[in-house]
Design a protein around this motif. Structure first.
Motif, PDB file in Angstrom:
ATOM      1  N   TRP A 246     -11.126  -1.178  -5.015  1.00  0.00           N
ATOM      2  CA  TRP A 246     -11.459  -1.764  -3.712  1.00  0.00           C
ATOM      3  C   TRP A 246     -12.181  -0.754  -2.822  1.00  0.00           C
ATOM      4  CZ3 TRP A 246      -5.885  -3.998  -2.589  1.00  0.00           C
ATOM      5  CH2 TRP A 246      -5.671  -5.120  -3.408  1.00  0.00           C
TER       6      TRP A 246
ATOM      7  N   LYS B 102      -3.431  -7.945   0.367  1.00  0.00           N
ATOM      8  CA  LYS B 102      -4.004  -7.610  -0.944  1.00  0.00           C
ATOM      9  C   LYS B 102      -4.688  -8.829  -1.563  1.00  0.00           C
ATOM     10  CE  LYS B 102      -1.163  -3.652  -2.219  1.00  0.00           C
ATOM     11  NZ  LYS B 102      -0.072  -3.128  -3.061  1.00  0.00           N
TER      12      LYS B 102
ATOM     13  N   GLU C  23       2.338  -6.975   2.322  1.00  0.00           N
ATOM     14  CA  GLU C  23       1.296  -6.426   1.434  1.00  0.00           C
ATOM     15  C   GLU C  23       0.648  -7.509   0.569  1.00  0.00           C
ATOM     16  OE1 GLU C  23       2.631  -3.232  -1.011  1.00  0.00           O
ATOM     17  OE2 GLU C  23       3.045  -1.904   0.690  1.00  0.00           O
TER      18      GLU C  23
ATOM     19  N   ARG D 225      -8.518  -8.860  -2.717  1.00  0.00           N
ATOM     20  CA  ARG D 225      -8.754  -9.159  -4.145  1.00  0.00           C
ATOM     21  C   ARG D 225      -9.673 -10.365  -4.284  1.00  0.00           C
ATOM     22  NH1 ARG D 225      -3.455 -10.023  -5.557  1.00  0.00           N
ATOM     23  NH2 ARG D 225      -3.176  -7.790  -5.856  1.00  0.00           N
TER      24      ARG D 225
ATOM     25  N   LEU E  86      -3.556   2.196   1.558  1.00  0.00           N
ATOM     26  CA  LEU E  86      -4.881   2.259   0.935  1.00  0.00           C
ATOM     27  C   LEU E  86      -5.283   3.707   0.676  1.00  0.00           C
ATOM     28  CD1 LEU E  86      -6.700  -0.462   3.086  1.00  0.00           C
ATOM     29  CD2 LEU E  86      -6.130  -0.642   0.649  1.00  0.00           C
TER      30      LEU E  86
ATOM     31  N   GLU F  43      -6.351  -0.722  -8.811  1.00  0.00           N
ATOM     32  CA  GLU F  43      -6.932  -1.813  -8.032  1.00  0.00           C
ATOM     33  C   GLU F  43      -7.387  -1.321  -6.651  1.00  0.00           C
ATOM     34  OE1 GLU F  43      -4.373  -5.216  -7.042  1.00  0.00           O
ATOM     35  OE2 GLU F  43      -6.033  -6.522  -7.665  1.00  0.00           O
ATOM     36  N   ILE F  44      -6.545  -0.552  -5.995  1.00  0.00           N
ATOM     37  CA  ILE F  44      -6.919  -0.010  -4.679  1.00  0.00           C
ATOM     38  C   ILE F  44      -8.116   0.934  -4.829  1.00  0.00           C
ATOM     39  CG2 ILE F  44      -6.127   1.586  -2.860  1.00  0.00           C
ATOM     40  CD1 ILE F  44      -3.409   0.166  -2.962  1.00  0.00           C
TER      41      ILE F  44
END
Ligand SMILES: [Zn+2]
Length: 497
Positions: A200, A400, A396, A404, A187, A196-197
Motif C-alpha cells: 500500500w 484496511k 482496523e 485494499r 502503517l 500488504e501494508i
C-alpha cells in the motif's frame, strides 16, 4: 396541546406498549445526572420502523441527539431543564442514560489534546522522514494549525492514488482522533514487515487529518465535555458552528441543520464560512483523494451520500458494496463483526445537509464515508483504559478494507496533453447496451479531474463495461471503452488527446 402532538403522543404510546418497552424513571436519577449544572442525558425510545424512526428523530432533532442504537431502538438525547419539560409533553418514552456520568468526567481520561496531537505527528515525521510529509492545511478561528500527515514510500509522488482519513469534525468525539493516530502508527511501523501494508505504501499516498476541529477539542479538555462545534464567536460570545453542516453541498437545503447559532447543529452564517471547513476543502481540491473515511462517534454505523432524501446518488451501488465490505470487517463494542448499520443518513437516522462526505463526492468524486465509532453505552468518552486500545484495533478492519478495495479494483491511466488543467472526465457504465453516467445525469456530481498535473487518473470501480469520456470545457475530446474485472486495476496507459 396541538392536535398533531396529541396524535403523535397516542401513536408513540401505543407503539411503545406494543413493543413492551418499560422505562423505569426515578426523578432522583435526573437530579443526580445534572453534574454539569446545565443538562442531563436521557435514553429515548424510537421506532424500529425506518420511516417512523426518521420521524421520531426529526422531532427529537430540536434537542442535542448524541447518538443512537438501532439495535435497542434508543436515542441518547441531552436536555436542559426547559427541554426536558418539552420532551415530556411530546409523548416519547424515556429513561435515565448511562452517559450522564460523562457530562463532567473528561479531566479523568487521557485522550489526546490538540497540543499532544501536533507533538505526536511531529514525532512520527521525525522517526520516519522518508515516509512522511507534514502539512499545515489551515488555521482555526483561534489560530491553531490544522495538520495533515501524508504517509507513503514516495510521499512526493502524485502519480499514485491518494486516500484520505480524517477525524473530529465534532469536538467531543474523542475516540476518533485516537483511531487516526493509531492508523498512522500502524502503517509506519509495519512497512517492510507486513507485505500488504508495504504494498500500500509503495503504491499510494495515505493522507491523515487526526483533528479537523482542535479549537472545539480544547474546549472539551477545558471542561465543556459536550462541546460539538468549533469556536466561532459573535458579540463576544463563543457559539460555534457545526463543521459537518458547513460544507457548500446541499448547505441548509433539507432541514438537516439549524440556522440558530445556539443549536448544536448550527450550519454557520453562510456555506463554508469556517476556516476549518476551508482547510479540508483546499486539501481535497489539491489531493483529489479517491476515497475517504470521516470518523465520528457514536452509533456503530457507516454512512454514505447523500444526506438529503431528495438527492439520488448515481454511484450508490459502489458506495453500498464498499460499505458492506467494511461492515464485514469492522468489530463492534461487543466483539462482533458484521453488525454496523450501512446506508445514507436519511435511511438510518435523519436528514443532514452541508456534510463533508456529500461535498467531497460532488466536488471531486471522492468515494466518501462517515464512520460512527462505538456504541451508545460507550458514548463520546468511554473509559480510556478499557476502550481506547480495543476500539482503535477493532476499527482496523474497516480502514484496511477501504485501502485494499480502492487499490485492488478500478481503472488508471494518464491523460496526455499540454493542458491537463482544462481537462475533466466522466466514467459511464454500460447497462443494457447503453452507457449511463456514473457521475450523475443531473450533473450535481462534477466530472472528475486528473489527479496530478501530469494527467494521472484513478478510480475505484465495480466490475463491468465502462466508457471513459474526456472533456475540455463541455466538448467531448475522446471516448475510450474499457472493462474492469474482479481484483484488477485496468491500466489504460497513456491516453493521447
Ligand atoms: Zn460527529
Amino acid at each position: 396541546m396541538t392536535r398533531r402532538f396529541s396524535k403523535l403522543g397516542a401513536t408513540r404510546l401505543n407503539r411503545n406498549l406494543f413493543l413492551g418497552v418499560l422505562f423505569c424513571l426515578g426523578m432522583s436519577d435526573f437530579e443526580k445526572a445534572r453534574s454539569d449544572g446545565q443538562s442531563r442525558i436521557v435514553s429515548v425510545g424510537i421506532s424500529s420502523d425506518p420511516v417512523r424512526r426518521s420521524e421520531d428523530l426529526k422531532d427529537l432533532s430540536r434537542f442535542d441527539i448524541l447518538g443512537v442504537s438501532l439495535g435497542e431502538n434508543l436515542a441518547e438525547v441531552r436536555l436542559s431543564d426547559k427541554e426536558f419539560d418539552d420532551l415530556k409533553s411530546m409523548g416519547f418514552q424515556f429513561r435515565f442514560s448511562p452517559l450522564n456520568t460523562q457530562l463532567a468526567r473528561e479531566s479523568e481520561e487521557p485522550y489526546l489534546t490538540p497540543t499532544q496531537v501536533l507533538d505526536g505527528l511531529a514525532r512520527l515525521a521525525q522517526s520516519y522522514p522518508e515516509f512522511t510529509e507534514l502539512k499545515t492545511i489551515g488555521t482555526t478561528r483561534r489560530g491553531r494549525p490544522v495538520q495533515a500527515i501524508v504517509i507513503s514510500a514516495h510521499p512526493e509522488n502524485l502519480q499514485q492514488p491518494a486516500l484520505l482519513f480524517n477525524a473530529m469534525h465534532h469536538a467531543r468525539e474523542l475516540m476518533t482522533t485516537e483511531v487516526i493516530m493509531h492508523m498512522a502508527q500502524t502503517l509506519l511501523q509495519n512497512y517492510g514487515r507486513d507485505p500488504e501494508i508495504t504494498r500500500w505504501l509503495d503504491s499510494s499516498r495515505i493522507i491523515l487529518v487526526p483533528q479537523v476541529n482542535p479549537d472545539g477539542n480544547q474546549l472539551v479538555h477545558d471542561g465543556q465535555s459536550m462541546w460539538r462545534k468549533n469556536a466561532w464567536e459573535t458579540g463576544g460570545r463563543t457559539y460555534g458552528v457545526d463543521l459537518n453542516r458547513n460544507y457548500p453541498a446541499l448547505w441548509g437545503e433539507c432541514n438537516g441543520s439549524s440556522p440558530s447559532k445556539t443549536s448544536d447543529s448550527f450550519r454557520g452564517p453562510e456555506a463554508a464560512s469556517e476556516p476549518e471547513t476551508n482547510a479540508m476543502m483546499k486539501l481535497v481540491r489539491e489531493e483529489k483523494p479517491v476515497a475517504n473515511i470521516s470518523y465520528h462517534s457514536f452509533s456503530e454505523m457507516i454512512l454514505y451520500p447523500f444526506g438529503c432524501r431528495s438527492e439520488k446518488n448515481p454511484a450508490v451501488d459502489l458506495f453500498k458494496s464498499i460499505g458492506l465490505e467494511m461492515k464485514e470487517n469492522v468489530i463492534d463494542d461487543r466483539g462482533n463483526k458484521n453488525t454496523y448499520a450501512v446506508g445514507t443518513a436519511p435511511e438510518l437516522l435523519y436528514e443532514a445537509d452541508g456534510t463533508d462526505a456529500d461535498w467531497q463526492y460532488r466536488e471531486a468524486g471522492v468515494i466518501s464515508f462517515a464512520m460512527e465509532v462505538n456504541g451508545r453505552m460507550q458514548g463520546f468518552q468511554p473509559s480510556y483504559s478499557k476502550w481506547r486500545d480495543q476500539t482503535v484495533s477493532r476499527q482496523e478492519g474497516a480502514w484496511k478494507t477501504l485501502i485494499r478495495r480502492t487499490l485492488a479494483q478500478g481503472v488508471k491511466g494518464n491523460l496526455r496533453t499540454g493542458q491537463t488543467d482544462l481537462l475533466s472526465y466522466r466514467i459511464k457504465l454500460e447497462k443494457n447496451g447503453t452507457f449511463e453516467d456514473f457521475t450523475g445525469e443531473d450533473k450535481s456530481v462534477k466530472p472528475f479531474r486528473p489527479r496530478s498535473a501530469e494527467g494521472f487518473i484513478y478510480n475505484v470501480l465495480l466490475g463491468g463495461n465502462y466508457q471513459l469520456e474526456v472533456y475540455s470545457g463541455g466538448e467531448l475530446l475522446k471516448a475510450v471503452p474499457f472493462t474492469v474485472e474482479k481484483n484488477k486495476v485496468t491500466d489504460l496507459g497513456d491516453i493521447r488527446i
